[in-house]
Design an enzyme around this catalytic site. Sequence first.
Site, PDB file in Angstrom:
ATOM      1  N   ASP A 199      -6.970   9.096  72.416  1.00 25.19           N
ATOM      2  CA  ASP A 199      -8.296   9.061  73.166  1.00 25.19           C
ATOM      3  C   ASP A 199      -8.644  10.676  73.599  1.00 25.19           C
ATOM      4  OD1 ASP A 199     -10.638   7.934  74.673  1.00 25.19           O
ATOM      5  OD2 ASP A 199      -9.602   9.113  76.319  1.00 25.19           O
ATOM      6  N   GLU A 211     -10.776   7.807  67.148  1.00 24.69           N
ATOM      7  CA  GLU A 211     -12.193   7.540  67.221  1.00 24.69           C
ATOM      8  C   GLU A 211     -12.816   7.917  66.032  1.00 24.69           C
ATOM      9  OE1 GLU A 211     -13.694   6.074  71.335  1.00 24.69           O
ATOM     10  OE2 GLU A 211     -12.703   8.010  71.305  1.00 24.69           O
ATOM     11  N   CYS A 233     -10.863  -3.205  86.199  1.00 23.06           N
ATOM     12  CA  CYS A 233     -11.317  -4.512  85.653  1.00 23.06           C
ATOM     13  C   CYS A 233     -12.107  -5.289  86.402  1.00 23.06           C
ATOM     14  CB  CYS A 233     -10.224  -5.149  84.730  1.00 23.06           C
ATOM     15  SG  CYS A 233     -10.987  -6.554  83.748  1.00 23.06           S
ATOM     16  N   ASP A 257      -8.475   7.079  80.701  1.00 20.74           N
ATOM     17  CA  ASP A 257      -7.988   7.596  79.291  1.00 20.74           C
ATOM     18  C   ASP A 257      -7.142   6.717  78.594  1.00 20.74           C
ATOM     19  OD1 ASP A 257     -10.127   9.636  79.617  1.00 20.74           O
ATOM     20  OD2 ASP A 257      -8.621  10.993  80.134  1.00 20.74           O
TER      21      ASP A 257
HETATM   22 ZN   LIG Z   1      -9.215  -7.143  82.574  1.00 19.86          ZN
END
Ligand SMILES: [Zn+2]
Length: 381
Positions: free
Chosen positions: A189, A271, A344, A354
């Site tokens: 990343d 990426e 989350c 990151d």
């Molecule tokens: Zn999750």
Amino acid sequence: MQVKLMPDAGQALALERTLHVVNEAANWVSAVAFERGVPHVYELRKHTYGELKSRDLGAQAAQHVIKKVRDAYTTLNANIRAGNLGRPGSRRRVKAETKPIVFRPEAAQPYDDRCLSWQYDAGTVSVWTTGGRMKNVRFACSAGALKTLQAHRQGESDLVRRDGVFYLIATCEVPEAERFEPGRFIGVDLGIVAIATTSTGYQAAGRGLNRHRRRQLELRRKLQKKRTRSAKRLLKKRSRREKRHAANQNHIIAKTIVTEAERTSSGIALENLTGIRQRVRLRKPQRVTLHSWAFAQLADFITYKAQRAGVPVVFVDPAYTSQQCCECGHIDSKNRVSQSVFCCQNCGVVAHADRNASRNIARKGEAVWIAGRESRVPATP
Ligand SMILES: [Zn+2]
């Protein structure tokens, strides 16, 4: 590969004079070329070779000057065609089209094996100058670089002087290693605070680059106040030095990542660069350009070092890598609580933002590799 020369005072003077003479000659050839509508090399040679020989240039140097000028026009025309200098009629483009190309007094000059020879064990070169052949010019490079030079140097090298230091830029053709089948992927990343974070726990703080960015902004501010030529020159010089420093850091980061991948038989997932520009959302567009060259450079370094080591590299779609939970796969823009914290909303996992992104990139890399492998294997009848 760049090698620093360490000439004594007398040698430095001869090298300096040589660069000045060849670049003065190049400017003259450039004017002739411009006047004649930039003819082909052989025709340009017809018009300039005699005069160059009478200017202290040997046969080889004269040829190189002519070719250097022709190549510069080829590059310029390609840039114009590609639109890199703006639309027809734009100021930059008109400026480039209506005047001959000018070479700086210390611009790079190509040397082939007839004008430059290397004594690797002694750490010296013997080099053509306008004052004759000059022997025993010491050079400095790392043991690893010396090995590469010795085994793979090919063709021409460029002599150049930057900020008072002479360098030889040698071309090395290093054969690519055969690519191995990776057991897993390391996701990388790229970001602002930490330049690179990998899914395996490595993090590069990138102080050099951030310092570069800060200084650049500072310099720009100063430039706006002080508009003298010498001030501009000084600022440019400092900015080049910072850029070199940042490039050096990128080399170290790339090497660390590729070495780990090689040691653990892993591939590397990066990426797509266009995606990085989108994701690094900053208020001022100029800051993005300041960073994008560094990201592009780091990705380049990783790619070529990986190729040399046989480490597979894949590029992945950057969509949602920073918003998706690497544990449960839940995607939500609220997952990213702050620049550094990921939490989350679905499963409650808390992670460094990151690190979470790098693990998503690794997973995507694996998927890209598997999809590619399936398409590489012929279908069974
Ligand atoms: Zn999750």
